[in-house]
Structure formats: structure tokens, C-alpha cells
Write a protein that holds these residues in place. Structure first.
Motif, PDB file in Angstrom:
ATOM      1  N   SER A 359       0.827  -1.203   0.000  1.00 56.84           N
ATOM      2  CA  SER A 359       0.000   0.000   0.000  1.00 56.84           C
ATOM      3  C   SER A 359       0.863   1.256   0.000  1.00 56.84           C
ATOM      4  O   SER A 359       1.887   1.325   0.693  1.00 56.84           O
ATOM      5  CB  SER A 359      -0.905   0.010   1.239  1.00 56.84           C
ATOM      6  OG  SER A 359      -1.649   1.219   1.292  1.00 56.84           O
ATOM      7  N   THR A 360       0.456   2.236  -0.785  1.00 58.70           N
ATOM      8  CA  THR A 360       1.131   3.539  -0.779  1.00 58.70           C
ATOM      9  C   THR A 360       0.232   4.625  -0.178  1.00 58.70           C
ATOM     10  O   THR A 360       0.552   5.804  -0.234  1.00 58.70           O
ATOM     11  CB  THR A 360       1.521   3.952  -2.209  1.00 58.70           C
ATOM     12  OG1 THR A 360       0.352   3.999  -3.032  1.00 58.70           O
ATOM     13  CG2 THR A 360       2.518   2.954  -2.791  1.00 58.70           C
ATOM     14  N   ARG A 361      -0.889   4.219   0.384  1.00 58.65           N
ATOM     15  CA  ARG A 361      -1.809   5.148   1.032  1.00 58.65           C
ATOM     16  C   ARG A 361      -2.124   4.654   2.444  1.00 58.65           C
ATOM     17  O   ARG A 361      -2.291   3.458   2.666  1.00 58.65           O
ATOM     18  CB  ARG A 361      -3.127   5.275   0.250  1.00 58.65           C
ATOM     19  CG  ARG A 361      -2.944   5.849  -1.150  1.00 58.65           C
ATOM     20  CD  ARG A 361      -4.267   5.896  -1.895  1.00 58.65           C
ATOM     21  NE  ARG A 361      -4.115   6.382  -3.237  1.00 58.65           N
ATOM     22  CZ  ARG A 361      -4.110   7.665  -3.585  1.00 58.65           C
ATOM     23  NH1 ARG A 361      -4.295   8.587  -2.645  1.00 58.65           N
ATOM     24  NH2 ARG A 361      -3.962   8.028  -4.845  1.00 58.65           N
ATOM     25  N   SER A 366      -6.492  10.253   6.187  1.00 58.08           N
ATOM     26  CA  SER A 366      -7.696  11.030   5.796  1.00 58.08           C
ATOM     27  C   SER A 366      -8.425  11.559   6.995  1.00 58.08           C
ATOM     28  O   SER A 366      -9.254  12.464   6.890  1.00 58.08           O
ATOM     29  CB  SER A 366      -8.621  10.146   4.966  1.00 58.08           C
ATOM     30  OG  SER A 366      -9.062   9.030   5.726  1.00 58.08           O
TER      31      SER A 366
END
Length: 368
Positions: A359-361, A366
Motif C-alpha cells: 500500500s502507498t496510502r 484522511s
């Protein structure tokens, strides 16, 4: 989907080992299965410019001769994000690369620099990543990590350009002579000298500092030189060990590449079964300790006086001519040269897919 993988064979480079790369790249190119792969030839000149080579011109000469790097060939760069080749100052269409096979020995090719570019371009490539490449290239850092992992290495210390250390006094207080003086970041024995007494030290240091700003001084031993090839990612395998007996005083650049009778190779090495197992296990330990992947050749010293075994260095892009030790060791272990290339390309694609799955997020970001 294309029926063949486009394999970019990258060779040359800004390195003192540029010419060796031309030899290795020719062997790789000759052995690639044209039914499976479409080679794309990228030559990097001594100034660091990339040239998209035309196959017929590049392969001029008899089979086995070094590739010819055409400096007048079109210039290209590698696009970040899609692994495409971008012509410089031209209008031709881009060509996407499936996997890169870097045959670049030494600085800017084996030290993590170009591996970082490949990562940014999101293209699969053969061999170790940025960290493993950089660590494997720097003999000083590699040996510090190996000592921390309990892997035996020869005693030594580093000297940096501009330091005021009294190197001669340090040598005299620690071991005496002979010692070996070598650039910390160089291969193929470039800039390496055997120093028999203090009168030879200054010239050896001057020569080594021509190639690097950090130089390694190591205690001299009477040794046998043994090498093991390693292949794999998460589950690396080791080849049988092979022994090199230089006809020169040590395995110098001249003995490796200029003198046809510079060394005798014996595969498998003249060691008993227990020693062979120990060497292969130690090669895999070294591979893991330095976070290597794909391939490496692990070079050992066996002390002729007491039988002690030391890791001398690792080569993350070893020589790849058909007479080089890495492919010869695998051939003796049952893996022919073309199959070896197939496995290395498959390992590159496997590693790239595993990295892309990460994963890069971060979902928590958020909510911040």
C-alpha cells in the motif's frame, strides 16, 4: 498484451568497469531467448548519456566480442511512473519496458543509484534493490553489517579523503605488513594494491583515492580464494563453491581480464563436504544480512595457515561473460546460462509485483 517481454539490457556506464560491462552484456544478449524476449539495447557512455542502440551496429564483430557502444545513437531517458523510454529532442513514440537487465559493474550501476531510478520509473529490474546494492558496493559498510550479524570478515579500517589519520602508525600498531589497500566502492580489483612494507603505502593510497573518497585498509593473509553464487529473493539458493588460484601475486584486474593465464578455476572447489555445506550456508547468510535479492556472488578467503573462513566481498552484479564465475558456478550446479537468465528475469518480475502490492496510502491520514 505483447507475446514477448521487452528486456532492456543496459550496459556501459560511468565507471572504471565500463569495458567489463561491454563484455558481460554481449554474453547476456547472445543468450537471451528471442522466442520469449525482445531485447532493447541501452548503452550508457562515460559521460552518463543514454543511447538507444541499433542491434546490428551494436553486435558488429564476432560472437563473444564486447558490445560496441554507439555514442551517435539516439539519446533517451526513462520516464518515471510508466517505465517508458523517452527520446531526447525527438518525436518518436515512447516504448514501454517490461524488465531491465542492468549489466553495469561498479559506480552508478551497482551501487543503488540506477536502481533508485528504476524504482521511480516503476519498472522491474534484475538484481538487488537500492539498499542491498548500495550496501553491497561499499565494502566498509558491508563488513560492519556482516560483523554485526556474526559473519566473519577480515580485520580492517577505513580512511577518508582529507583525514589526518596516521595510516602507517595504525597499521604498525595493529598488524604490520602486508596489507591490502582498496577503494571502498569499486569492483574488479580496480585500484587494489598489496602493500608489503611502509615504503609502498603512499603510492597505494594515492592509487586507491583516484577511484573513491573512502579507502579500506585490510590485514593481509595467505589465503585461498573461493566463490559461491546465490540466486533468489525470499528463498535464496547457493551454488557449489569454486576456487580461483591466481598466477599473479593476487587476483588483480590484470589477472582477471588482461592475462589469459592470469588464474586457474576449479569447480567445484577442493574442499570436503562439510566445508562445502558451510560455505554455501554462509553465502546465503551473507545474502540475507545485506538485504540482497535476485543474484550475488559471495567471495570468500580461506586462510592457508589456520583454515579460518572470511567473507571478502559481495558482487551484486557479478561478471556475466560465459567464462565468468557466476554463470560457471550455476552451470556446475545444474543451471545452464540461458535458464539462469530466465530465472533472473522471473525473479525481477516477482520482486516488482510484490513491491507493487504494498500500500502507498494510509487510511488514517484522511482522518488527520
Amino acid at each position: 498484451m505483447r507475446s514477448k517481454l521487452r528486456v532492456a539490457v543496459v550496459f556501459g556506464g560511468r565507471s572504471g568497469e565500463h569495458e567489463i560491462s561491454l563484455l558481460s552484456a554481449r554474453s547476456v544478449l547472445d543468450a537471451l531467448d528471442r522466442d520469449r524476449y525482445e531485447p532493447v539495447l541501452l548503452g550508457i557512455d562515460h559521460e552518463g548519456r543514454w543511447h538507444l542502440q541499433e542491434s546490428a551496429r551494436t553486435l558488429l564483430g564476432a560472437p563473444g566480442e564486447p558490445l560496441r557502444l554507439d555514442r551517435d545513437a539516439p539519446g533517451v531517458s526513462l520516464a518515471c511512473g510508466d517505465g517508458a523510454l523517452v527520446p531526447v529532442d525527438r518525436d518518436e513514440a515512447r516504448g514501454a519496458i517490461d524488465v531491465v537487465f542492468p549489466v553495469l559493474h561498479g559506480t552508478y550501476g551497482e551501487d543503488g543509484a540506477i536502481q533508485g531510478l528504476f524504482d521511480m520509473a516503476d519498472v522491474a529490474y534484475v538484481g538487488s534493490g537500492v539498499l542491498g546494492s548500495a550496501v553491497g558496493m561499499d565494502k566498509d559498510v558491508a563488513k560492519k553489517l556482516l560483523r554485526a550479524e556474526g559473519v566473519p570478515v577480515v580485520d580492517g579500517f577505513a580512511v577518508r579523503a582529507g583525514e589526518t589519520m596516521d595510516v602507517a602508525s595504525t597499521i604498525a600498531s595493529r598488524w604490520g605488513y602486508p596489507v591490502f589497500v582498496k577503494p571502498a566502492n569499486m569492483g574488479s580489483s580496480v585500484g587494489v594494491s598489496k602493500v608489503r612494507d611502509e615504503s609502498e603505502l603512499a603510492a597505494a593510497l594515492e592509487d586507491a583515492f583516484r577511484f573513491d573518497r573512502k579507502v579500506l585498509i585490510e590485514r593481509g593473509h595467505r589465503v585461498r580464494e573461493v566463490e559461491v553464487a546465490v540466486l533468489g529473493n525470499d528463498h535464496p539458493e547457493a551454488s557449489v563453491a569454486g576456487e580461483i588460484t591466481p598466477t599473479h601475486e593476487f587476483y588483480s584486474y590484470e589477472a582477471k581480464y588482461l592475462d589469459a593465464e592470469g588464474a586457474r578455476l576449479q569447480i567445484p572447489a577442493d574442499v570436503d563436504d562439510a566445508q562445502m555445506r558451510a560455505l554455501r550456508e554462509l553465502a546465503v547468510r551473507t545474502f540475507r544480512a545485506l538485504d540482497l535479492s535476485g543474484m550475488a556472488r559471495v567471495d570468500f578467503f580461506i586462510d592457508r595457515d589456520d583454515g579460518a573462513v572470511y567473507v571478502n566481498e559481495v558482487n551484486t552484479i557479478p561478471g556475466f561473460t560465459k567464462i565468468s564465475m557466476y554463470p560457471k558456478l550455476w552451470e556446475a550446479s545444474g543451471v545452464k546460462y540461458p535458464e539462469l537468465l530466465d530465472r533472473l528475469i522471473a525473479l525481477a518480475l516477482e520482486r516488482h509485483a510484490a513491491r507493487r502490492a504494498l500500500s502507498t496510502r494510509y487510511a488514517g491520514a484522511s482522518r488527520a
